[in-house]
Design an enzyme around this catalytic site. Sequence first.
Site, short mmCIF file in Angstrom:
data_model
loop_
_atom_site.label_atom_id
_atom_site.label_comp_id
_atom_site.label_asym_id
_atom_site.label_seq_id
_atom_site.Cartn_x
_atom_site.Cartn_y
_atom_site.Cartn_z
N GLU A 23 0.75 -1.26 0.07
CA GLU A 23 0.12 -0.03 0.02
C GLU A 23 0.84 1.41 -0.12
OE1 GLU A 23 -3.65 -0.48 2.51
OE2 GLU A 23 -2.57 -2.06 3.48
N SER A 149 -6.57 -3.15 1.95
CA SER A 149 -6.75 -2.52 0.67
C SER A 149 -7.44 -3.52 -0.31
CB SER A 149 -5.69 -1.54 0.05
OG SER A 149 -5.26 -0.27 0.38
N TYR A 215 -9.59 2.33 -5.69
CA TYR A 215 -8.67 3.30 -5.97
C TYR A 215 -8.65 4.00 -7.29
CZ TYR A 215 -6.83 2.07 -1.33
OH TYR A 215 -6.41 1.76 -0.07
N ARG A 254 -11.00 2.51 11.70
CA ARG A 254 -11.96 2.50 10.81
C ARG A 254 -12.36 1.01 10.75
NH1 ARG A 254 -10.53 2.59 5.37
NH2 ARG A 254 -11.08 0.46 5.19
N ASP A 256 -14.45 -2.17 8.96
CA ASP A 256 -15.43 -2.55 7.89
C ASP A 256 -16.30 -3.76 8.17
OD1 ASP A 256 -13.78 -0.61 6.57
OD2 ASP A 256 -12.40 -2.23 5.91
N GLU A 269 -13.19 -6.11 9.54
CA GLU A 269 -11.95 -5.96 9.80
C GLU A 269 -11.63 -4.39 10.47
OE1 GLU A 269 -8.58 -4.93 6.84
OE2 GLU A 269 -10.00 -5.24 5.48
N ASN A 271 -9.09 -1.15 10.64
CA ASN A 271 -7.84 -0.46 10.19
C ASN A 271 -7.41 0.68 11.27
OD1 ASN A 271 -7.90 -1.37 7.10
ND2 ASN A 271 -10.00 -0.74 7.85
N GLY A 275 -6.79 5.26 5.25
CA GLY A 275 -6.33 6.18 4.05
C GLY A 275 -6.94 7.67 4.59
#
Length: 311
Positions: A23, A149, A215, A254, A256, A269, A271, A275
């Site tokens: 990443e 990602s 992305y 964050r 998910d 998961e 994070n 980002g």
Amino acid sequence: MMNRRDRDSKNHIALLAGGISSERAVSLESGRAVQEALTGVGYRVETLDPAEPGFIDRLRTGGFDAAFNVLHGGVGENGSIQGLLEILGIPYTGSGVLGSALSCDKNRSKTLWQALGLPTPAGWLLEPDVSLPPPFPLPWCVKPVDQGSSVGVSRVTSADRLQEAVDAARVYSGQVLIEPWIAGGEYTVGFVGEVILPSIRIETPREFYDYVAKYEDPATRYHCPSGLPAQDEAALGELALRAARALGVSGWGRVDFILTPRLEPHLIEVNVAPGMTGHSLVPMAARTVGWSFADLCRNILAQVRGGSGDG
């Protein structure tokens, strides 16, 4: 939000971006955005890249008041950079060593959530003594244990494609996790300190929200607010914070989810260094509550940990 006195006491910031993970490109983009925002509100910011020579020496001798970590994946999220900052005595954003290490390991995250009765898909960790296929029906989600990602993630709809997906995941990690594929919508919830940000519902024409959808694909759509009923929105936010705290995650992050058509949540998961680009999800949710990007950066900095423990 951090007041002027707080800002002045932590004015010299080491911005950690780049690194050697899969990443790296996204991390560098996050770094540029954060540097511009913090510089614009009066911080002295120096970007340091662990992939560059002299990284540790500069951290040690730079006289930094705090480190802002936007190293995505790898050493930036698995506890390694956090351990280094602890040793050097530099306060830093995000979770500590333990919270970072646990959240980076999708299998251990799942094990803890299951022990606490939190909703998450079943998992089948491929180890030398574990045989294929997994003990649950198709389709399957095959993923590296410690990547972000959606790198190396595959959706498998027939058993004869399983080994190919496992091999693709092993390019990025020595450990591979297989889960039953949960049909539903993709949602994410960010938080800063105890502030739970609005959920985001993600739509993509692709098979799932993979790296390209994240992305590169302009057809990906983000809905914030997500449109959930108020009761479900509140419950999802509470579950996000509970799941993060269960792993020792703090500061900001964050979480998910997949929500089934009946709005049943499944934790995927956490994070710990999400980002921070112009199209990233935490900044998007922050805008919904009236925070500018600079506000978000300052609020994250207000949560810096002082290098004194593992949380």
